[in-house]
Design a protein around this motif. Structure first.
Motif, PDB file in Angstrom:
ATOM      1  N   PRO A  57       0.817  -1.059  -0.194  1.00  0.00           N
ATOM      2  CA  PRO A  57      -0.056  -0.133  -0.019  1.00  0.00           C
ATOM      3  C   PRO A  57       0.821   1.291   0.075  1.00  0.00           C
ATOM      4  O   PRO A  57       0.567   2.353  -0.464  1.00  0.00           O
ATOM      5  N   THR A  58       2.090   1.097   0.737  1.00  0.00           N
ATOM      6  CA  THR A  58       2.942   2.563   0.575  1.00  0.00           C
ATOM      7  C   THR A  58       4.325   2.186   0.386  1.00  0.00           C
ATOM      8  O   THR A  58       4.752   0.969   0.413  1.00  0.00           O
ATOM      9  N   MET A  59       5.204   3.067  -0.123  1.00  0.00           N
ATOM     10  CA  MET A  59       6.549   3.033  -0.340  1.00  0.00           C
ATOM     11  C   MET A  59       7.145   2.477   0.985  1.00  0.00           C
ATOM     12  O   MET A  59       8.131   1.739   0.897  1.00  0.00           O
ATOM     13  N   GLU A  60       6.982   2.954   2.069  1.00  0.00           N
ATOM     14  CA  GLU A  60       7.766   2.337   3.374  1.00  0.00           C
ATOM     15  C   GLU A  60       7.215   1.069   3.674  1.00  0.00           C
ATOM     16  O   GLU A  60       8.279   0.172   4.244  1.00  0.00           O
ATOM     17  N   ALA A  61       6.252   0.663   3.454  1.00  0.00           N
ATOM     18  CA  ALA A  61       5.977  -0.701   3.678  1.00  0.00           C
ATOM     19  C   ALA A  61       6.923  -1.643   2.776  1.00  0.00           C
ATOM     20  O   ALA A  61       7.385  -2.717   3.048  1.00  0.00           O
ATOM     21  N   ALA A  62       6.778  -1.361   1.523  1.00  0.00           N
ATOM     22  CA  ALA A  62       7.756  -2.161   0.620  1.00  0.00           C
ATOM     23  C   ALA A  62       9.228  -2.086   0.964  1.00  0.00           C
ATOM     24  O   ALA A  62       9.974  -3.083   0.958  1.00  0.00           O
ATOM     25  N   ILE A  63       9.717  -0.933   1.408  1.00  0.00           N
ATOM     26  CA  ILE A  63      10.986  -0.745   1.901  1.00  0.00           C
ATOM     27  C   ILE A  63      11.344  -1.312   3.095  1.00  0.00           C
ATOM     28  O   ILE A  63      12.377  -2.381   3.235  1.00  0.00           O
ATOM     29  N   ASP A  64      10.364  -1.549   4.049  1.00  0.00           N
ATOM     30  CA  ASP A  64      10.567  -2.278   5.443  1.00  0.00           C
ATOM     31  C   ASP A  64      10.595  -3.670   4.799  1.00  0.00           C
ATOM     32  O   ASP A  64      11.305  -4.460   5.395  1.00  0.00           O
ATOM     33  N   TYR A  65       9.800  -4.216   3.911  1.00  0.00           N
ATOM     34  CA  TYR A  65       9.794  -5.592   3.595  1.00  0.00           C
ATOM     35  C   TYR A  65      11.148  -6.083   2.979  1.00  0.00           C
ATOM     36  O   TYR A  65      11.656  -7.087   3.470  1.00  0.00           O
ATOM     37  N   ALA A  66      11.704  -5.202   2.047  1.00  0.00           N
ATOM     38  CA  ALA A  66      12.801  -5.675   1.480  1.00  0.00           C
ATOM     39  C   ALA A  66      14.013  -5.664   2.307  1.00  0.00           C
ATOM     40  O   ALA A  66      15.023  -6.579   2.290  1.00  0.00           O
ATOM     41  N   THR A  67      14.101  -4.569   3.212  1.00  0.00           N
ATOM     42  CA  THR A  67      15.352  -4.631   4.516  1.00  0.00           C
ATOM     43  C   THR A  67      15.034  -5.696   5.204  1.00  0.00           C
ATOM     44  O   THR A  67      16.191  -6.377   5.711  1.00  0.00           O
ATOM     45  N   ARG A  68      13.882  -6.129   5.710  1.00  0.00           N
ATOM     46  CA  ARG A  68      13.602  -7.331   6.667  1.00  0.00           C
ATOM     47  C   ARG A  68      14.075  -8.775   5.963  1.00  0.00           C
ATOM     48  O   ARG A  68      14.581  -9.422   6.739  1.00  0.00           O
ATOM     49  N   GLU A  69      13.904  -8.898   4.641  1.00  0.00           N
ATOM     50  CA  GLU A  69      14.019 -10.031   3.933  1.00  0.00           C
ATOM     51  C   GLU A  69      15.601  -9.993   3.432  1.00  0.00           C
ATOM     52  O   GLU A  69      15.893 -10.992   2.779  1.00  0.00           O
ATOM     53  N   GLY A  70      16.371  -8.949   3.392  1.00  0.00           N
ATOM     54  CA  GLY A  70      17.641  -8.653   2.907  1.00  0.00           C
ATOM     55  C   GLY A  70      17.992  -8.644   1.515  1.00  0.00           C
ATOM     56  O   GLY A  70      18.546  -9.157   1.060  1.00  0.00           O
ATOM     57  N   ILE A  71      17.058  -7.953   0.974  1.00  0.00           N
ATOM     58  CA  ILE A  71      16.745  -7.715  -0.483  1.00  0.00           C
ATOM     59  C   ILE A  71      17.339  -6.352  -0.722  1.00  0.00           C
ATOM     60  O   ILE A  71      17.125  -5.418  -0.249  1.00  0.00           O
ATOM     61  N   ALA A  72      18.211  -6.408  -1.727  1.00  0.00           N
ATOM     62  CA  ALA A  72      19.095  -5.178  -2.293  1.00  0.00           C
ATOM     63  C   ALA A  72      18.053  -4.523  -3.335  1.00  0.00           C
ATOM     64  O   ALA A  72      17.454  -5.406  -4.087  1.00  0.00           O
ATOM     65  N   PHE A  73      17.683  -3.257  -2.900  1.00  0.00           N
ATOM     66  CA  PHE A  73      16.596  -2.656  -3.954  1.00  0.00           C
ATOM     67  C   PHE A  73      17.051  -1.281  -4.485  1.00  0.00           C
ATOM     68  O   PHE A  73      17.840  -0.565  -3.790  1.00  0.00           O
ATOM     69  N   THR A  74      16.338  -0.855  -5.457  1.00  0.00           N
ATOM     70  CA  THR A  74      16.381   0.585  -5.708  1.00  0.00           C
ATOM     71  C   THR A  74      14.899   1.178  -5.843  1.00  0.00           C
ATOM     72  O   THR A  74      14.036   0.353  -6.387  1.00  0.00           O
ATOM     73  N   VAL A  75      14.502   2.247  -5.575  1.00  0.00           N
ATOM     74  CA  VAL A  75      13.448   2.854  -5.576  1.00  0.00           C
ATOM     75  C   VAL A  75      13.266   3.976  -6.904  1.00  0.00           C
ATOM     76  O   VAL A  75      13.913   4.618  -6.882  1.00  0.00           O
TER      77      VAL A  75
END
Length: 93
Positions: A57-75
């Protein structure tokens, strides 16, 4: 480690509405190149993460999920809406 892209879907140019453009999406980047299948000729790979698309639903939720799972990401920020205001009388200037 998996790489992912977090983005907000742009409005579809073929539709006038803005449905499903407020949520954020996490897509994994392909880990290997696609190869043609010798029997059918369809492109495919053994990477099953290519089929996975997670919605948030939000960008923060997606970033939280990626950091919690150890996924490198770009926004990738959402594209800016540009309104082209026109009047019918402009056709006759």
């Amino acid at each position: 480690m998996a790489n992912a892209r977090i983005y907000q879907r742009p409005k579809n140019a073929m539709q006038s509405g803005r449905a499903r453009t407020t949520g954020w999406v996490l897509d994994y980047e392909p880990a290997e190149a696609k190869k043609p299948d010798p029997l059918t000729g369809w492109a495919g790979s053994g990477d099953t993460r290519d089929q996975l698309r997670l919605g948030f639903p939000t960008m923060e939720a997606a970033i939280d999920y990626a950091t919690r799972e150890g996924i490198a990401f770009t926004v990738t920020p959402a594209p800016e809406r540009k309104l082209k205001l026109q009047a019918y009388a402009d056709n006759f200037k």
